[in-house]
Write a protein that holds these residues in place. Structure first.
Motif, PDB file in Angstrom:
ATOM      1  N   LYS A 103      61.677 -69.550  56.453  1.00 34.12           N
ATOM      2  CA  LYS A 103      61.794 -68.087  56.510  1.00 34.12           C
ATOM      3  C   LYS A 103      61.285 -67.601  57.856  1.00 34.12           C
ATOM      4  CE  LYS A 103      57.309 -67.196  54.291  1.00 34.12           C
ATOM      5  NZ  LYS A 103      56.638 -66.532  53.142  1.00 34.12           N
ATOM      6  N   ALA A 104      61.759 -66.402  58.238  1.00 33.32           N
ATOM      7  CA  ALA A 104      61.331 -65.760  59.470  1.00 33.32           C
ATOM      8  C   ALA A 104      60.887 -64.343  59.162  1.00 33.32           C
ATOM      9  CB  ALA A 104      62.467 -65.752  60.490  1.00 33.32           C
ATOM     10  N   THR A 105      59.810 -63.918  59.793  1.00 29.64           N
ATOM     11  CA  THR A 105      59.318 -62.556  59.635  1.00 29.64           C
ATOM     12  C   THR A 105      59.297 -61.881  60.997  1.00 29.64           C
ATOM     13  OG1 THR A 105      57.954 -63.194  57.740  1.00 29.64           O
ATOM     14  CG2 THR A 105      57.411 -61.121  58.833  1.00 29.64           C
ATOM     15  N   TYR A 106      59.956 -60.720  61.090  1.00 28.51           N
ATOM     16  CA  TYR A 106      60.073 -59.979  62.340  1.00 28.51           C
ATOM     17  C   TYR A 106      59.285 -58.681  62.245  1.00 28.51           C
ATOM     18  CZ  TYR A 106      64.107 -63.098  62.477  1.00 28.51           C
ATOM     19  OH  TYR A 106      64.929 -64.199  62.424  1.00 28.51           O
ATOM     20  N   THR A 107      58.606 -58.338  63.330  1.00 27.03           N
ATOM     21  CA  THR A 107      57.791 -57.125  63.389  1.00 27.03           C
ATOM     22  C   THR A 107      58.096 -56.386  64.681  1.00 27.03           C
ATOM     23  OG1 THR A 107      56.016 -58.286  62.204  1.00 27.03           O
ATOM     24  CG2 THR A 107      55.458 -56.213  63.281  1.00 27.03           C
ATOM     25  N   VAL A 108      58.426 -55.092  64.589  1.00 25.52           N
ATOM     26  CA  VAL A 108      58.672 -54.286  65.780  1.00 25.52           C
ATOM     27  C   VAL A 108      57.325 -53.927  66.418  1.00 25.52           C
ATOM     28  CG1 VAL A 108      59.682 -52.160  66.680  1.00 25.52           C
ATOM     29  CG2 VAL A 108      60.783 -53.347  64.773  1.00 25.52           C
ATOM     30  N   ARG A 109      57.147 -54.319  67.684  1.00 24.04           N
ATOM     31  CA  ARG A 109      55.897 -54.069  68.381  1.00 24.04           C
ATOM     32  C   ARG A 109      55.929 -52.714  69.095  1.00 24.04           C
ATOM     33  NH1 ARG A 109      54.373 -59.456  71.642  1.00 24.04           N
ATOM     34  NH2 ARG A 109      55.169 -58.094  73.286  1.00 24.04           N
ATOM     35  N   ASN A 110      54.765 -52.256  69.508  1.00 24.91           N
ATOM     36  CA  ASN A 110      54.666 -50.970  70.201  1.00 24.91           C
ATOM     37  C   ASN A 110      55.385 -50.977  71.540  1.00 24.91           C
ATOM     38  OD1 ASN A 110      53.132 -49.847  68.135  1.00 24.91           O
ATOM     39  ND2 ASN A 110      51.186 -50.480  69.049  1.00 24.91           N
ATOM     40  N   ASP A 111      55.516 -52.153  72.161  1.00 23.64           N
ATOM     41  CA  ASP A 111      56.183 -52.225  73.459  1.00 23.64           C
ATOM     42  C   ASP A 111      57.697 -52.354  73.330  1.00 23.64           C
ATOM     43  OD1 ASP A 111      56.424 -54.792  72.514  1.00 23.64           O
ATOM     44  OD2 ASP A 111      55.384 -55.765  74.181  1.00 23.64           O
ATOM     45  N   GLY A 112      58.218 -52.283  72.112  1.00 23.19           N
ATOM     46  CA  GLY A 112      59.656 -52.374  71.899  1.00 23.19           C
ATOM     47  C   GLY A 112      60.164 -53.770  71.633  1.00 23.19           C
ATOM     48  N   ALA A 113      59.365 -54.791  71.917  1.00 22.82           N
ATOM     49  CA  ALA A 113      59.766 -56.167  71.627  1.00 22.82           C
ATOM     50  C   ALA A 113      59.589 -56.446  70.134  1.00 22.82           C
ATOM     51  CB  ALA A 113      58.945 -57.157  72.451  1.00 22.82           C
ATOM     52  N   ILE A 114      60.097 -57.599  69.706  1.00 23.11           N
ATOM     53  CA  ILE A 114      60.027 -57.998  68.295  1.00 23.11           C
ATOM     54  C   ILE A 114      59.116 -59.216  68.172  1.00 23.11           C
ATOM     55  CG2 ILE A 114      61.321 -58.671  66.247  1.00 23.11           C
ATOM     56  CD1 ILE A 114      62.080 -55.919  67.314  1.00 23.11           C
ATOM     57  N   GLY A 115      58.065 -59.068  67.385  1.00 23.98           N
ATOM     58  CA  GLY A 115      57.234 -60.225  67.084  1.00 23.98           C
ATOM     59  C   GLY A 115      57.928 -61.127  66.073  1.00 23.98           C
ATOM     60  N   VAL A 116      57.833 -62.432  66.290  1.00 31.13           N
ATOM     61  CA  VAL A 116      58.533 -63.403  65.443  1.00 31.13           C
ATOM     62  C   VAL A 116      57.517 -64.391  64.870  1.00 31.13           C
ATOM     63  CG1 VAL A 116      60.270 -65.226  65.382  1.00 31.13           C
ATOM     64  CG2 VAL A 116      60.592 -63.230  66.877  1.00 31.13           C
ATOM     65  N   HIS A 117      57.579 -64.575  63.571  1.00 27.34           N
ATOM     66  CA  HIS A 117      56.770 -65.618  62.924  1.00 27.34           C
ATOM     67  C   HIS A 117      57.686 -66.441  62.032  1.00 27.34           C
ATOM     68  CE1 HIS A 117      53.303 -67.670  61.206  1.00 27.34           C
ATOM     69  NE2 HIS A 117      53.840 -67.473  60.005  1.00 27.34           N
ATOM     70  N   ASN A 118      57.870 -67.699  62.391  1.00 25.50           N
ATOM     71  CA  ASN A 118      58.714 -68.620  61.624  1.00 25.50           C
ATOM     72  C   ASN A 118      57.840 -69.602  60.853  1.00 25.50           C
ATOM     73  OD1 ASN A 118      61.016 -67.466  62.585  1.00 25.50           O
ATOM     74  ND2 ASN A 118      61.411 -69.021  64.126  1.00 25.50           N
ATOM     75  N   ALA A 119      58.235 -69.880  59.627  1.00 27.96           N
ATOM     76  CA  ALA A 119      57.473 -70.812  58.798  1.00 27.96           C
ATOM     77  C   ALA A 119      58.420 -71.596  57.912  1.00 27.96           C
ATOM     78  CB  ALA A 119      56.452 -70.058  57.941  1.00 27.96           C
ATOM     79  N   CYS A 120      58.048 -72.829  57.621  1.00 27.39           N
ATOM     80  CA  CYS A 120      58.843 -73.615  56.688  1.00 27.39           C
ATOM     81  C   CYS A 120      57.960 -74.564  55.907  1.00 27.39           C
ATOM     82  CB  CYS A 120      59.960 -74.380  57.410  1.00 27.39           C
ATOM     83  SG  CYS A 120      59.516 -76.018  58.032  1.00 27.39           S
TER      84      CYS A 120
END
Length: 227
Positions: A103-120
Motif C-alpha cells: 500500500k501507499a499513503t500520500y500526504t499533501v505537504r505545505n510546500d505543495g509537494a506530496i509526501g509518500v510512504h510505501n509499505a508492504c
C-alpha cells in the motif's frame, strides 16, 4: 591462470531492475565478483564509485523506448488523491519480489509537494517501508509526477524529468486508479479498498493492454475474501 596479489579484489558491476514500490523508480546497482582486479582498497572504492556513476548515466539516457506517447488522465485533484491506496496488481519488479500486500499513503505537504510512504508485507511475514517525495511535472493535469525516495542513489542522481509516476486511469470518486511508467515497464492497479471487483479489474487490464503494457505478466497477490 594469472596470479593475483593478497590486496587484489575482483569486481563486477551488475545492473538490477529499478527500485520501484507502487509506482516509483530509482535505478539501483549491485557489486559482485568478477574479473576486474583492483590493487588496493582505496583504488577499489574509487573504481566502484566511478563505475556506478557511469552505469547510472547510461540508465538515465535509456529513457522512454516506446514511439507513441502514453496517455494520462485529463486532470487530478491531488487533495482528493491523497490518502491510502492498496495495490491490487502490478507488473514484476525486483524490489517488490517478496511483497504480497502493498500500500501507499500520500500526504499533501505545505510546500505543495506530496509526501509518500510505501509499505508492504512480505511473503515471510516481514515489513518493508520507504519514504519519498513526489512533485508534479505536468501542472496542467497533475497526472505526471516525479518521485524521489530518501536513499543514496535518489539523492545523488534524481529521477527523469518527464516523471516516473503517470496516472493513467482514475475513477470520478477517486476509488480506483492505474499508475504506470512512460516506458511501460512498470504498472500498478490501485484501489482504496484491499479488494477490487472483477469487472473493474478486467476493465483496467484491458485499458492497460491498449496502452501497450504486457498485461499477461501482471501479478495479482491473492487475498482472503474477508480481508
Amino acid at each position: 591462470m594469472e596470479a593475483q596479489g593478497p590486496m587484489t579484489w575482483p569486481v563486477r558491476l551488475s545492473i538490477l531492475p529499478s527500485h520501484t514500490l507502487l509506482g516509483y523508480t530509482v535505478e539501483s546497482f549491485r557489486i559482485v565478483e568478477d574479473t576486474m582486479p583492483i590493487a588496493n582498497p582505496y583504488a577499489r572504492m574509487r573504481a566502484l564509485v566511478a563505475a556506478t556513476a557511469l552505469c547510472l548515466g547510461f540508465s538515465a539516457c535509456a529513457g522512454v523506448s516506446q514511439k507513441d506517447t502514453l496517455p494520462t488522465v485529463a486532470s487530478v485533484d491531488l487533495t482528493r488523491y491523497a490518502g491510502t491506496w492498496h495495490e491490487i496488481a502490478r507488473l514484476p519488479m525486483w524490489f517488490q519480489r517478496h511483497c504480497v500486500d502493498s500500500k501507499a499513503t500520500y500526504t499533501v505537504r505545505n510546500d505543495g509537494a506530496i509526501g509518500v510512504h510505501n509499505a508492504c508485507i512480505t511473503d515471510s511475514g516481514g515489513h518493508d517501508e520507504i519514504d519519498g517525495v513526489a512533485t508534479v511535472v505536468d501542472p496542467s493535469t497533475n497526472a505526471r509526477l516525479r518521485v524521489v525516495f530518501d536513499n543514496f542513489f535518489a539523492r545523488l542522481f534524481g529521477s527523469s524529468r518527464e516523471g516516473n509516476y503517470w496516472i493513467l486511469a482514475l475513477d470520478s470518486d477517486y476509488q480506483t486508479a492505474m499508475v504506470g511508467t512512460p516506458d511501460r515497464r512498470y504498472l500498478w492497479i490501485l484501489s482504496r479498498s484491499r479488494q477490487l471487483d472483477e469487472t473493474t479489474y478486467q476493465r483496467l487490464v484491458q485499458q492497460a493492454q491498449q496502452f501497450g503494457f504486457p498485461v499477461s505478466d501482471l501479478i495479482r497477490p491473492p487475498r482472503p475474501a474477508g480481508s
